[in-house]
Design a protein around this motif. Structure first.
Motif, short mmCIF file in Angstrom:
data_model
loop_
_atom_site.label_atom_id
_atom_site.label_comp_id
_atom_site.label_asym_id
_atom_site.label_seq_id
_atom_site.Cartn_x
_atom_site.Cartn_y
_atom_site.Cartn_z
N LYS A 9 0.83 -1.20 0.00
CA LYS A 9 0.00 0.00 0.00
C LYS A 9 0.87 1.26 0.00
O LYS A 9 0.50 2.27 -0.58
CB LYS A 9 -0.94 0.01 1.21
N TYR A 33 -5.58 -3.31 -15.67
CA TYR A 33 -4.99 -2.02 -16.01
C TYR A 33 -4.08 -1.52 -14.88
O TYR A 33 -4.26 -1.87 -13.72
CB TYR A 33 -6.09 -0.95 -16.17
N TYR A 35 -3.15 2.41 -13.62
CA TYR A 35 -3.35 3.84 -13.74
C TYR A 35 -2.38 4.55 -12.81
O TYR A 35 -2.06 4.03 -11.74
CB TYR A 35 -4.77 4.24 -13.32
N GLN A 37 -1.94 8.14 -10.65
CA GLN A 37 -2.61 9.34 -10.16
C GLN A 37 -1.56 10.29 -9.61
O GLN A 37 -0.85 9.94 -8.67
CB GLN A 37 -3.65 9.00 -9.07
N LYS A 41 -4.37 14.65 -8.32
CA LYS A 41 -5.45 13.66 -8.43
C LYS A 41 -5.79 13.29 -9.87
O LYS A 41 -6.76 12.56 -10.08
CB LYS A 41 -6.74 14.14 -7.72
N LEU A 43 -5.87 11.25 -13.12
CA LEU A 43 -5.69 9.82 -13.39
C LEU A 43 -5.36 9.61 -14.85
O LEU A 43 -6.09 10.08 -15.73
CB LEU A 43 -6.96 9.05 -13.07
N PHE A 90 -2.69 2.81 -9.31
CA PHE A 90 -3.89 2.00 -9.11
C PHE A 90 -3.95 0.88 -10.13
O PHE A 90 -3.77 1.11 -11.34
CB PHE A 90 -5.16 2.85 -9.27
N SER A 94 -11.63 -5.18 -15.38
CA SER A 94 -12.98 -5.09 -15.93
C SER A 94 -13.27 -6.34 -16.73
O SER A 94 -12.37 -7.08 -17.13
CB SER A 94 -13.13 -3.85 -16.81
N GLU A 101 -17.61 -0.84 -16.68
CA GLU A 101 -16.95 -0.19 -15.56
C GLU A 101 -15.75 -1.00 -15.10
O GLU A 101 -15.68 -2.21 -15.31
CB GLU A 101 -17.91 0.00 -14.37
N ALA A 102 -14.82 -0.31 -14.48
CA ALA A 102 -13.64 -0.95 -13.93
C ALA A 102 -13.71 -0.95 -12.41
O ALA A 102 -14.33 -0.08 -11.81
CB ALA A 102 -12.38 -0.21 -14.39
N PHE A 103 -13.10 -1.96 -11.82
CA PHE A 103 -13.02 -2.08 -10.36
C PHE A 103 -11.57 -1.82 -9.97
O PHE A 103 -10.65 -2.40 -10.55
CB PHE A 103 -13.46 -3.48 -9.93
N PHE A 104 -11.39 -0.97 -8.97
CA PHE A 104 -10.05 -0.50 -8.62
C PHE A 104 -9.55 -1.09 -7.31
O PHE A 104 -10.33 -1.34 -6.38
CB PHE A 104 -10.05 1.03 -8.49
N GLY A 105 -8.24 -1.27 -7.26
CA GLY A 105 -7.59 -1.59 -6.00
C GLY A 105 -7.46 -0.33 -5.15
O GLY A 105 -7.84 0.76 -5.56
N GLN A 106 -6.87 -0.51 -3.95
CA GLN A 106 -6.77 0.60 -3.01
C GLN A 106 -5.63 1.56 -3.32
O GLN A 106 -5.55 2.63 -2.73
CB GLN A 106 -6.57 0.05 -1.59
#
Lengths: 113, 113
Positions: A9, A33, A35, A37, A41, A43, A90, A94, A101-106
């Motif tokens: 993290k 993917y 990304y 940031q 902020k 992306l 990140f 998907s 839509e995409a689902f993101f990690g923390q």
């Protein structure tokens, strides 16, 4: 169970080092993917893999090398880290590519000192 | 190329105030539209989506309507809470495109008690 998990993290390292960030998804998605940031902020996509094949490489320096050993994993290796690499990275996944839509990690906060 | 323009922040509101965050897009095809929310220290979560003109996405009291004639997807909530404080991202994705999500610059919302 976490859908998209990435480790570590937080990552603090010196300039010139090599580091890796790992990502795993348990959603059965076929596209993953990375990304980036920045501090404002914003992306921006770096890489996209579909069924373990690279389909997007967005003018990222070749010090960044993604690796997808299988559909559920997409790791990011960074060589010769520079101060400008400091950012939050990140991982996302998907089902399919565009339109979904995409689902993101923390996120992994990388700080290069 | 495809792009998303978001209302610049930061936005500061009192609890129970009405919220609007403007979002307009430019796309070569017919995109799906999304709002994502990022709470402090966390990854992005899908808030709502719309896949065709005149669709209204809604979730947790937030709404946005896909307006093709004005190429807009403005986010609204009738009565914000302190817990809504976060960064909100508008995004688009083109069906059949390998280029997953294109994000706006994000809008920081702070709700004061």
């Amino acid at each position: 169970d976490t859908a998209v998990s990435q480790t570590p993290k937080y990552l603090v390292t010196q300039m010139g080092n090599d580091k890796s960030i790992k990502c795993e998804q348990n959603l059965g998605h076929d596209t993953m993917y990375w990304y980036k940031q920045d501090s404002k902020k914003f992306l921006k996509i770096m890489f996209s893999y579909n069924n373990k094949e690279l389909i997007i490489n967005e003018t990222v320096p070749n010090r960044f090398s993604p690796k997808s050993p299988d559909k559920a994993h997409l790791n990011l290796h960074i060589n010769s880290l520079e101060l400008g690499d400091s950012a939050v990275y990140f991982c996302a996944s998907s089902l399919g590519t565009g339109g979904t839509e995409a689902f993101f990690g923390q996120g992994t906060r990388l700080t290069v000192v | 190329g495809d792009s998303v323009t978001q209302m610049e922040g930061p936005v500061t509101l009192s609890e129970e105030a009405f919220l609007t965050i403007n979002c307009t897009y430019t796309a070569t095809g017919y995109p799906s539209l999304f709002w994502y929310v990022q709470y402090p220290g966390e990854g992005l979560q899908l808030l709502l989506k719309a896949t065709k003109a005149d669709d209204k996405g809604s979730n947790k009291g937030f709404e946005a309507t896909y307006r093709k004639e004005t190429t807009s997807f403005h986010l609204e909530k009738g009565s914000v809470q302190v817990s809504d404080s976060a960064v909100y991202f508008c995004a688009l994705s083109l069906t059949g495109s390998a280029r997953q999500l294109t994000f706006g610059s994000g809008t920081q919302l702070t709700v004061l008690p």
